[in-house]
Design an enzyme around this catalytic site. Sequence first.
Site, PDB file in Angstrom:
ATOM      1  N   ASP A   1       0.742  -1.146  -0.078  1.00  0.00           N
ATOM      2  CA  ASP A   1      -0.096   0.188   0.043  1.00  0.00           C
ATOM      3  C   ASP A   1       0.770   1.297  -0.051  1.00  0.00           C
ATOM      4  O   ASP A   1       2.157   1.239   0.308  1.00  0.00           O
ATOM      5  CB  ASP A   1      -0.993  -0.117   1.207  1.00  0.00           C
ATOM      6  CG  ASP A   1      -0.137  -0.524   2.673  1.00  0.00           C
ATOM      7  OD1 ASP A   1       0.882  -0.587   2.802  1.00  0.00           O
ATOM      8  OD2 ASP A   1      -1.091  -0.965   3.483  1.00  0.00           O
TER       9      ASP A   1
ATOM     10  N   ASP B   1      -7.591  -2.381  14.018  1.00  0.00           N
ATOM     11  CA  ASP B   1      -9.270  -2.369  13.338  1.00  0.00           C
ATOM     12  C   ASP B   1      -9.073  -3.691  12.850  1.00  0.00           C
ATOM     13  O   ASP B   1     -10.222  -3.862  12.383  1.00  0.00           O
ATOM     14  CB  ASP B   1      -9.620  -1.151  12.822  1.00  0.00           C
ATOM     15  CG  ASP B   1      -8.960  -0.977  11.400  1.00  0.00           C
ATOM     16  OD1 ASP B   1      -7.690  -2.041  11.434  1.00  0.00           O
ATOM     17  OD2 ASP B   1      -9.156   0.116  10.773  1.00  0.00           O
TER      18      ASP B   1
ATOM     19  N   HIS C   1      -7.028  -4.383  10.077  1.00  0.00           N
ATOM     20  CA  HIS C   1      -6.977  -4.391   8.699  1.00  0.00           C
ATOM     21  C   HIS C   1      -5.627  -5.148   8.294  1.00  0.00           C
ATOM     22  O   HIS C   1      -4.507  -5.136   9.253  1.00  0.00           O
ATOM     23  CB  HIS C   1      -6.845  -2.850   8.344  1.00  0.00           C
ATOM     24  CG  HIS C   1      -5.670  -1.980   8.609  1.00  0.00           C
ATOM     25  ND1 HIS C   1      -6.018  -0.884   8.994  1.00  0.00           N
ATOM     26  CD2 HIS C   1      -4.652  -2.416   8.744  1.00  0.00           C
ATOM     27  CE1 HIS C   1      -4.788  -0.233   9.450  1.00  0.00           C
ATOM     28  NE2 HIS C   1      -3.738  -1.033   9.117  1.00  0.00           N
TER      29      HIS C   1
ATOM     30  N   GLU D   1      -9.701  -1.829   5.153  1.00  0.00           N
ATOM     31  CA  GLU D   1     -10.550  -1.408   6.683  1.00  0.00           C
ATOM     32  C   GLU D   1     -11.526  -2.240   6.609  1.00  0.00           C
ATOM     33  O   GLU D   1     -12.076  -2.713   5.886  1.00  0.00           O
ATOM     34  CB  GLU D   1     -10.687   0.023   6.477  1.00  0.00           C
ATOM     35  CG  GLU D   1      -9.370   0.918   6.324  1.00  0.00           C
ATOM     36  CD  GLU D   1      -8.750   1.263   7.642  1.00  0.00           C
ATOM     37  OE1 GLU D   1      -8.452   0.026   8.233  1.00  0.00           O
ATOM     38  OE2 GLU D   1      -8.084   1.986   7.930  1.00  0.00           O
TER      39      GLU D   1
HETATM   40  C1  F6R Z   1       1.480  -1.345   6.123  1.00  0.00           C
HETATM   41  C2  F6R Z   1       0.300  -1.986   6.414  1.00  0.00           C
HETATM   42  C3  F6R Z   1      -0.554  -1.818   7.358  1.00  0.00           C
HETATM   43  C4  F6R Z   1       0.188  -2.286   8.881  1.00  0.00           C
HETATM   44  C5  F6R Z   1      -0.531  -2.139   9.957  1.00  0.00           C
HETATM   45  C6  F6R Z   1       0.115  -2.376  11.150  1.00  0.00           C
HETATM   46  O1  F6R Z   1       2.048  -1.413   4.693  1.00  0.00           O
HETATM   47  O2  F6R Z   1      -0.124  -2.653   5.380  1.00  0.00           O
HETATM   48  O3  F6R Z   1      -1.799  -2.858   7.299  1.00  0.00           O
HETATM   49  O4  F6R Z   1       0.916  -3.630   8.538  1.00  0.00           O
HETATM   50  O5  F6R Z   1      -1.359  -0.912  10.031  1.00  0.00           O
HETATM   51  O6  F6R Z   1       1.155  -1.285  11.379  1.00  0.00           O
HETATM   52  P1  F6R Z   1       2.169  -1.275  12.259  1.00  0.00           P
HETATM   53  O7  F6R Z   1       3.177  -2.316  12.194  1.00  0.00           O
HETATM   54  O8  F6R Z   1       2.727   0.126  12.366  1.00  0.00           O
HETATM   55  O9  F6R Z   1       1.546  -1.675  13.886  1.00  0.00           O
END
Ligand code: F6R
Length: 263
Positions: A67, A136, A138, A143
């Site tokens: 992403d 959440d 994701h 989301e």
């Molecule tokens: C990032 C992504 C997100 C993160 C998630 C957790 O490329 O795809 O799904 O993996 O938001 O983020 P952290 O590791 O910062 O807790």
Amino acid sequence: MEIIITSDYEDMSRVSAEYIAREIKNKHDLVLGLATGDTPIGTYKHLINLHNEEGLDFSKVKSFNLDEYVGLAPLHVNSYNYFMRENFFKHVNINQENVFVPQGHIDDPEQFSFWYESQIQKAGGIDLQVLGIGRDGHIGFNEPGSSFASRTRVKALYKQTIEDNARFFNHIDEVPRFAVTMGIGTILESRKILLIANGRSKADVVAQFIEGPVTSQVTASALQLHCYATVILDEDAASKLTRKEYYNWVRDNKHMVQKRVGR
Ligand code: F6R
């Protein structure tokens, strides 16, 4: 789903890096899906060490990131393009031509999304997709409510995600409201999936996606539908799982399981 519970962040990072390294050694031209965020930083550090100290070779590896924020140029310090360059790509011998990170700073992100999907297909599909998880639930930026059939597209970020990611920006109002993300359908087509998570703040959602119902309200629960998904956790992230003993027994007796299924 295979659940591997490690002692702490360091251990989670080492075990996940060793898992990825094994896949690269087995297939030098591995197509690797990558994530950003705090969680994989330790894993990237270990992979860099394996490259420097043991010659782990990325020269034929192709990578596709999950992403990118809409509106941030690749050189912006908060862009995921920048993150990947600084935390991983510039430290290993991956060929720049083999690196794909979604672009968020373009006129037509929808058109870009179609192109991105076509590049994944052209590469023969993703062999191993690495994921983190948001509070959440994701994966990527899929989301709550994202369709399990979704493909790469623009997604509006959930309030909790914007709040969580505000720590990287000067002010919460600077956090982009949209991102280009691979879809759940895209992710589920990967041959193998590795999700990593650490810390108490992830414990509730980890228990939900592993032991709760399959629901688009916790998009990581889609991994229950995948035939080759591995989850590597630290003790804190695993603290609310109810079947920990079982997962640990399977991990410790894996050689017996492997013999039976002939892997
Ligand atoms: C990032 C992504 C997100 C993160 C998630 C957790 O490329 O795809 O799904 O993996 O938001 O983020 P952290 O590791 O910062 O807790």
